[in-house]
Every structure is written in structure tokens, then in C-alpha cells.
Design an enzyme around this catalytic site. Structure first.
Site, PDB file in Angstrom:
ATOM      1  N   HIS A   1       0.789  -1.233  -0.014  1.00  8.85           N
ATOM      2  CA  HIS A   1       0.095   0.004   0.048  1.00  8.85           C
ATOM      3  C   HIS A   1       0.909   1.230  -0.078  1.00  8.85           C
ATOM      4  O   HIS A   1       1.900   1.102   0.697  1.00  8.85           O
ATOM      5  CB  HIS A   1      -0.909  -0.007   1.214  1.00  8.85           C
ATOM      6  CG  HIS A   1      -1.975   0.937   1.204  1.00  8.85           C
ATOM      7  ND1 HIS A   1      -1.993   2.206   1.386  1.00  8.85           N
ATOM      8  CD2 HIS A   1      -3.282   0.869   0.744  1.00  8.85           C
ATOM      9  CE1 HIS A   1      -3.002   3.018   1.356  1.00  8.85           C
ATOM     10  NE2 HIS A   1      -3.919   1.857   0.948  1.00  8.85           N
TER      11      HIS A   1
ATOM     12  N   ASP B   1      -8.064  -4.437  -0.244  1.00  8.88           N
ATOM     13  CA  ASP B   1      -8.594  -4.839  -1.449  1.00  8.88           C
ATOM     14  C   ASP B   1      -8.362  -6.437  -1.773  1.00  8.88           C
ATOM     15  O   ASP B   1      -9.197  -7.102  -2.425  1.00  8.88           O
ATOM     16  CB  ASP B   1      -7.952  -4.362  -2.633  1.00  8.88           C
ATOM     17  CG  ASP B   1      -8.161  -2.694  -2.740  1.00  8.88           C
ATOM     18  OD1 ASP B   1      -9.239  -2.356  -2.884  1.00  8.88           O
ATOM     19  OD2 ASP B   1      -7.256  -2.055  -2.579  1.00  8.88           O
TER      20      ASP B   1
HETATM   21  N1  ACO Z   1       4.113  -7.602  -5.348  1.00  9.69           N
HETATM   22  C1  ACO Z   1       5.764  -7.574  -5.111  1.00  9.69           C
HETATM   23  N2  ACO Z   1       6.641  -6.680  -5.074  1.00  9.69           N
HETATM   24  C2  ACO Z   1       6.134  -5.698  -4.470  1.00  9.69           C
HETATM   25  C3  ACO Z   1       4.529  -5.519  -4.357  1.00  9.69           C
HETATM   26  C4  ACO Z   1       3.933  -6.289  -4.885  1.00  9.69           C
HETATM   27  N3  ACO Z   1       2.441  -6.378  -4.968  1.00  9.69           N
HETATM   28  N4  ACO Z   1       4.289  -4.098  -4.019  1.00  9.69           N
HETATM   29  C5  ACO Z   1       5.585  -3.397  -3.677  1.00  9.69           C
HETATM   30  N5  ACO Z   1       6.590  -4.252  -4.013  1.00  9.69           N
HETATM   31  C6  ACO Z   1       8.063  -4.196  -4.025  1.00  9.69           C
HETATM   32  C7  ACO Z   1       8.396  -3.427  -4.918  1.00  9.69           C
HETATM   33  O1  ACO Z   1       8.903  -4.023  -6.167  1.00  9.69           O
HETATM   34  C8  ACO Z   1       9.705  -2.563  -4.242  1.00  9.69           C
HETATM   35  O2  ACO Z   1      10.673  -3.605  -4.336  1.00  9.69           O
HETATM   36  P1  ACO Z   1      12.256  -2.945  -4.359  1.00  9.69           P
HETATM   37  O3  ACO Z   1      12.440  -2.314  -3.008  1.00  9.69           O
HETATM   38  O4  ACO Z   1      13.146  -4.236  -4.105  1.00  9.69           O
HETATM   39  O5  ACO Z   1      12.395  -2.256  -5.347  1.00  9.69           O
HETATM   40  C9  ACO Z   1       9.011  -2.598  -2.730  1.00  9.69           C
HETATM   41  O6  ACO Z   1       8.202  -3.551  -2.640  1.00  9.69           O
HETATM   42  C10 ACO Z   1       8.403  -0.967  -2.741  1.00  9.69           C
HETATM   43  O7  ACO Z   1       7.409  -0.926  -3.701  1.00  9.69           O
HETATM   44  P2  ACO Z   1       6.995   0.607  -4.135  1.00  9.69           P
HETATM   45  O8  ACO Z   1       6.281   0.425  -5.609  1.00  9.69           O
HETATM   46  O9  ACO Z   1       7.969   1.390  -3.821  1.00  9.69           O
HETATM   47  O10 ACO Z   1       5.932   0.511  -3.262  1.00  9.69           O
HETATM   48  P3  ACO Z   1       4.800   1.789  -3.133  1.00  9.69           P
HETATM   49  O11 ACO Z   1       4.300   2.196  -1.700  1.00  9.69           O
HETATM   50  O12 ACO Z   1       5.099   2.707  -4.287  1.00  9.69           O
HETATM   51  O13 ACO Z   1       3.705   0.811  -3.798  1.00  9.69           O
HETATM   52  C11 ACO Z   1       1.548   0.020  -4.343  1.00  9.69           C
HETATM   53  C12 ACO Z   1       2.379   0.430  -3.274  1.00  9.69           C
HETATM   54  C13 ACO Z   1       1.334   0.561  -5.609  1.00  9.69           C
HETATM   55  C14 ACO Z   1       0.110  -0.408  -3.832  1.00  9.69           C
HETATM   56  C15 ACO Z   1       2.189  -1.347  -4.610  1.00  9.69           C
HETATM   57  O14 ACO Z   1       2.649  -2.238  -3.421  1.00  9.69           O
HETATM   58  C16 ACO Z   1       1.383  -2.423  -5.663  1.00  9.69           C
HETATM   59  O15 ACO Z   1       1.674  -2.119  -6.909  1.00  9.69           O
HETATM   60  N6  ACO Z   1       0.562  -3.086  -5.129  1.00  9.69           N
HETATM   61  C17 ACO Z   1      -0.242  -4.192  -5.919  1.00  9.69           C
HETATM   62  C18 ACO Z   1      -1.441  -3.351  -6.420  1.00  9.69           C
HETATM   63  C19 ACO Z   1      -2.669  -3.213  -5.322  1.00  9.69           C
HETATM   64  O16 ACO Z   1      -2.972  -4.231  -4.526  1.00  9.69           O
HETATM   65  N7  ACO Z   1      -2.958  -1.965  -5.243  1.00  9.69           N
HETATM   66  C20 ACO Z   1      -3.991  -1.624  -4.315  1.00  9.69           C
HETATM   67  C21 ACO Z   1      -3.501  -0.868  -3.123  1.00  9.69           C
HETATM   68  S1  ACO Z   1      -4.826  -0.366  -2.196  1.00  9.69           S
HETATM   69  C22 ACO Z   1      -5.278   1.177  -2.873  1.00  9.69           C
HETATM   70  O17 ACO Z   1      -4.441   2.006  -3.142  1.00  9.69           O
HETATM   71  C23 ACO Z   1      -6.683   1.415  -2.979  1.00  9.69           C
END
Ligand code: ACO
Length: 426
Positions: free
Chosen positions: A308, A365
Site C-alpha cells: 500500500h 482490496d
Molecule cells: N508484489 C511484489 N513486490 C512488490 C509489491 C507487490 N504487490 N508491491 C511492492 N513491491 C516491492 C517493489 O518491487 C519494491 O521492491 P524493491 O524495494 O526491491 O524495489 C518495494 O516492494 C517497494 O515498492 P514500491 O512500489 O516503492 O511501493 P509503493 O508504496 O510505491 O507501492 C503499491 C504501493 C502501488 C500499492 C504497490 O504495493 C502495488 O503495486 N501493489 C499491488 C497493487 C495493489 O494491490 N494496489 C492496491 C493498493 S490499495 C489502494 O491503493 C486503493
């Protein structure tokens, strides 16, 4: 409210002393309003991740600690003791209602559940296969043409009546969008039922039979709706504020919020969870292979429903909904292979170093997608369910904005990176 100042000096040596503001909770904030006047500089912040766009007394989130408060009350306590309409009252008016206020509010909302007859005709004009979200955006926007008598945004009574109409009519409209999509008859609301029961009856009932609400479905939806009621300045709420800041009427402003919610990065995430689980089942991939793909930086695949932007701890809403999800899956039949896969994935990720290190937990979600599937809510209604719930959050922010003396039309700046001035070729 002011405590200290931040100094910024431009290249000509002009300095601005910017006050530091503090809220009730949360980090201090640099008040940059004087920056441009004092120095000619302004700030650059795509996505507004470092920018507070307003003062708000509605919701507080601490993503590191996993805290979510509505008007100061922790979401856990509201989920346990309250219901959606009471939370709606709290968000709109700032305090929990006493018994008389609660009864009056429930009465008012239940007396506004019908929609103008012409809206039913209007719905008939959509193509037979129109997505329910497409119809909802259109019909909520069209409400301004049916309810002229409450669109004077400078009149507090008009604002309140519009808010009540939107809360009361949204489930009716949402159920009608689905009925149009499936070709079923549109049922009139039944004011003897609760807010949620009335919605499920209009969604699943038929005129040929008596409808008996299922208490398991009602309490699951009630919880999902409380948990989605507000989440401070997210994309759709900010859209409602920005749209409303120009003086647009409430129905148009809420329609803009619904449009923003529709995007897969916002309200569409729970649908993406089910699509992902279906795809994994279809491909025959193992949990280990799926997790390996999610970790592989050369593969764009991410586990939907994990992580998130704000919560770097277990999302408090996810914790609450997790238990309901486990209970429901034990009680209900339905798509067992998909539910088993979801539970295996949850278990495997919670024990996996990659996810632990990065503080990637199953989010709200993940569970709401599975619960809605278990309740037989069709996938194209998932975001509509979110819109019905978030409606009150949007309205509360819209009302708060109109009562805020510091409110101005929203008009961000930009860094211009296009062509320099040049002459039209002679
Ligand atoms: N699966 C695998 N790896 C992940 C995931 C995931 N779902 N989410 C984050 N990571 C990893 C990234 O690759 C990154 O790894 P690194 O540090 O080795 O480069 C690290 O975790 C941090 O990720 P960021 O993208 O910087 O985290 P951010 O806070 O920007 O992203 C987000 C949050 C967009 C929700 C992300 O976790 C994601 O894409 N999740 C899947 C989609 C999802 O469920 N969205 C709904 C969220 S709830 C809402 O917003 C309504």
C-alpha cells in the site's frame, strides 16, 4: 498552530520565512503560501506526496503505525460497534448521533431512496452491455438535471439536502445500473429494510418473489462499507474537492469522484485481485512460482492486493476484514479452488522474507475482492460497491470544503518544459 519557520532563499537572495504548522496528529507542515510572493519560487511535487492540499477534521491516517481514525474514533471501534449510516452521520456532522438524531437521519435517508421516474427511462438509453460504472458516472452526473432545487452551493440547506439525496439514492442507482446490465426489472426501494438490505434486495430481488435478506451477506457488506467510507485525500476525494472548488454542483462533483475511483490503481484493485487469482488457477502455476515471479525484478508482475502506498504496516482495515474473510470462506460454498489459493497465497507471503522486509502485507482490496466474490457480487460491481461506500466520504469532504474560510479554487502550478518562445514561420 504555528511553531517555528523554514527559511528559503532564492538565487537573488530574497528570503521567505515560511511558518511551520501542526495538526492534531501527524507530521508538521511547511506553509508555503507566502513562498511565491516573497521569493518568486513555487514548489514541485508530482502526485502531491509531500503536499497538504487542505486542512481537514474528518479522517486521520498514520501509515507507519497502521492507524485510521474517523473524527478521532479508531476504525476498529467503529467497525465493532457502529453501522454504515451512523458512520455516515459521524463523517458528515463530526459527532456520533444521539438516539433522536440517529432515528431522524435514518428516516430522512430512507425517505429519499427513490429516484425520479425519468432516471429509470434515462438508464434505458444505455447500450445493453454498458459497464455498471459507466452508467453510474453518467446517472450521478445527470442527477443535477433532476434535482435543480438543491444545487445552490452557497446555501447550507441545499448542500445538506444534496448530501442526503446522494447517500439515499446511490444504492438505488447502483442496483439499477446492475439491473439494466442484466436485463432484470428495476425494483422500487423498500423503506422497511435497512440501508444495506434495501440495496441487496434491489440488486438480487425479483418482483415475482418476496425477498428475504441474508444476514451473513448484510453484515459482510455493512463491514466492507464502513471500512471504505473515507480515506482522507485519496485520488477520488481530491478530485471531488478540485471539481467542487470551481463551484460545480454536488452531483457533478461526486460524478467526477466516481470517474476517478474507476481507475485500476484506485477502486479497481479488488477486481484485479480476482483476475490475478483466476489467471494463476488457469495457468496451473504453483504458489512458489507465483511468488518467485512477484520477486523477480525483470518481471513486471506484482502480487495484486499486496502493499500500500500509505500503509507500511498491516492496513488496519485489512486486519478487520481478514477475520470476516476467513469466517465467510469457512461458511460459504462458492468458488473453493480460488478461495483456497487466496488463503495459501496469504499464508506464504506473510512468511516470506521478501514481503516481510519490504513491509508488504495483504491490503484491504485483497480481502474485499475475495469476500465480494464469496457473496456472489459480480466482478463488474466491485468498484460500484466501493463507490456506494466512499460516497459519504466524498460528500463530507465537499461539505467541509464549502465551510472552510481558506478554501480557494484549486489551481496547481507547473514547470514548463516545452519549446521556448518562437515565431510562426513566415
Ligand atoms: N508484489 C511484489 N513486490 C512488490 C509489491 C507487490 N504487490 N508491491 C511492492 N513491491 C516491492 C517493489 O518491487 C519494491 O521492491 P524493491 O524495494 O526491491 O524495489 C518495494 O516492494 C517497494 O515498492 P514500491 O512500489 O516503492 O511501493 P509503493 O508504496 O510505491 O507501492 C503499491 C504501493 C502501488 C500499492 C504497490 O504495493 C502495488 O503495486 N501493489 C499491488 C497493487 C495493489 O494491490 N494496489 C492496491 C493498493 S490499495 C489502494 O491503493 C486503493
Amino acid at each position: 498552530m504555528s511553531d517555528g519557520a523554514a527559511k528559503i532563499t532564492n538565487k537573488d537572495g530574497r528570503t521567505a520565512e515560511l511558518p511551520i504548522l501542526s495538526g492534531t496528529h501527524g507530521p508538521d507542515v511547511v506553509d508555503v503560501r507566502g513562498l511565491r510572493k516573497e521569493t518568486g519560487l513555487f514548489t514541485y511535487d508530482p502526485g502531491f506526496a509531500s503536499t497538504a492540499s487542505c486542512k481537514s477534521a474528518i479522517t486521520f491516517i498514520d501509515g507507519d503505525e497502521g492507524i485510521l481514525l474517523h473524527r478521532g474514533y479508531p476504525i476498529e471501534q467503529l467497525a465493532e460497534h457502529s453501522n454504515y449510516l451512523e458512520v455516515s452521520y459521524l463523517l458528515m456532522y463530526g459527532e456520533l448521533p444521539n438516539q433522536q438524531q440517529r432515528e431522524q437521519f435514518e428516516h430522512t435517508i430512507s425517505r429519499h431512496t427513490m429516484v425520479h421516474e425519468n432516471i429509470r427511462t434515462f438508464l434505458g438509453g444505455f447500450r445493453y452491455d454498458a459497464h455498471p460504472m459507466a452508467m453510474l458516472v453518467g446517472t450521478v452526473g445527470a442527477m443535477s438535471s433532476f434535482y435543480h432545487d438543491s444545487t445552490d452551493i452557497n446555501n447550507p440547506q441545499h448542500r445538506e439536502i444534496s448530501a442526503q439525496r446522494l447517500i439515499a439514492k446511490m444504492p438505488t442507482l447502483a442496483a439499477y445500473c446492475y439491473a439494466r446490465y442484466t436485463g432484470r426489472p428495476l425494483l422500487y426501494p423498500d423503506n422497511s429494510l435497512s440501508y444495506v438490505e434495501n440495496f441487496t434486495r434491489m440488486m438480487f430481488g425479483v418482483p415475482a418473489e418476496e425477498y428475504t435478506p441474508n444476514p451473513v451477506v448484510t453484515s459482510a457488506l455493512e463491514l466492507i462499507m464502513i471500512l471504505h467510507a473515507d480515506h482522507e485525500q485519496n485520488a477520488s476525494t481530491s478530485t471531488v474537492r478540485l471539481t467542487g472548488s470551481s463551484g460545480a454542483n454536488p452531483f457533478a462533483s461526486i460524478a467526477a469522484g466516481i470517474a476517478s475511483l474507476w481507475g485500476p490503481a484506485h477502486g479497481g484493485a479488488n477486481e484485479a485481485v480476482i483476475n490475478m487469482l483466476d489467471a494463476i488457477l488457469y495457468s496451473g502455476e504453483t504458489i512458489e512460482q507465483t511468488i518467485a515471479r512477484a520477486k523477480d525484478k525483470s518481471d513486471p508482475f506484482r502480487l495484486m492486493g499486496f502493499g500500500h502506498r500509505v500503509y507500511k504496516n498491516f492496513d488496519p482495515r485489512a486486519k478487520l476484514i481478514q477475520k470476516m474473510c476467513h469466517d465467510l470462506l469457512a461458511d460459504l460454498g462458492g468458488d473453493q479452488p480460488l478461495f483456497e489459493l487466496a488463503m495459501e497465497l496469504e499464508k506464504a507471503t506473510l512468511a516470506d522474507e521478501y514481503f516481510i522486509e519490504r513491509r508488504l502485507y495483504p491490503n484491504v482490496d485483497f480481502y474485499s475482492g475475495i469476500i465480494l466474490r464469496a457473496l456472489d457480487i459480480p466482478m463488474n460491481m466491485f468498484t460500484v460497491m466501493f463507490a456506494i461506500s466512499r460516497n459519504v466520504g466524498w460528500i463530507s469532504h465537499w461539505m467541509e470544503m464549502h465551510e472552510d474560510r481558506e478554501f480557494r479554487i484549486g489551481r496547481p502550478q507547473q514547470i514548463y518544459v516545452g519549446a521556448p518562445r518562437r515565431d510562426y514561420p513566415a
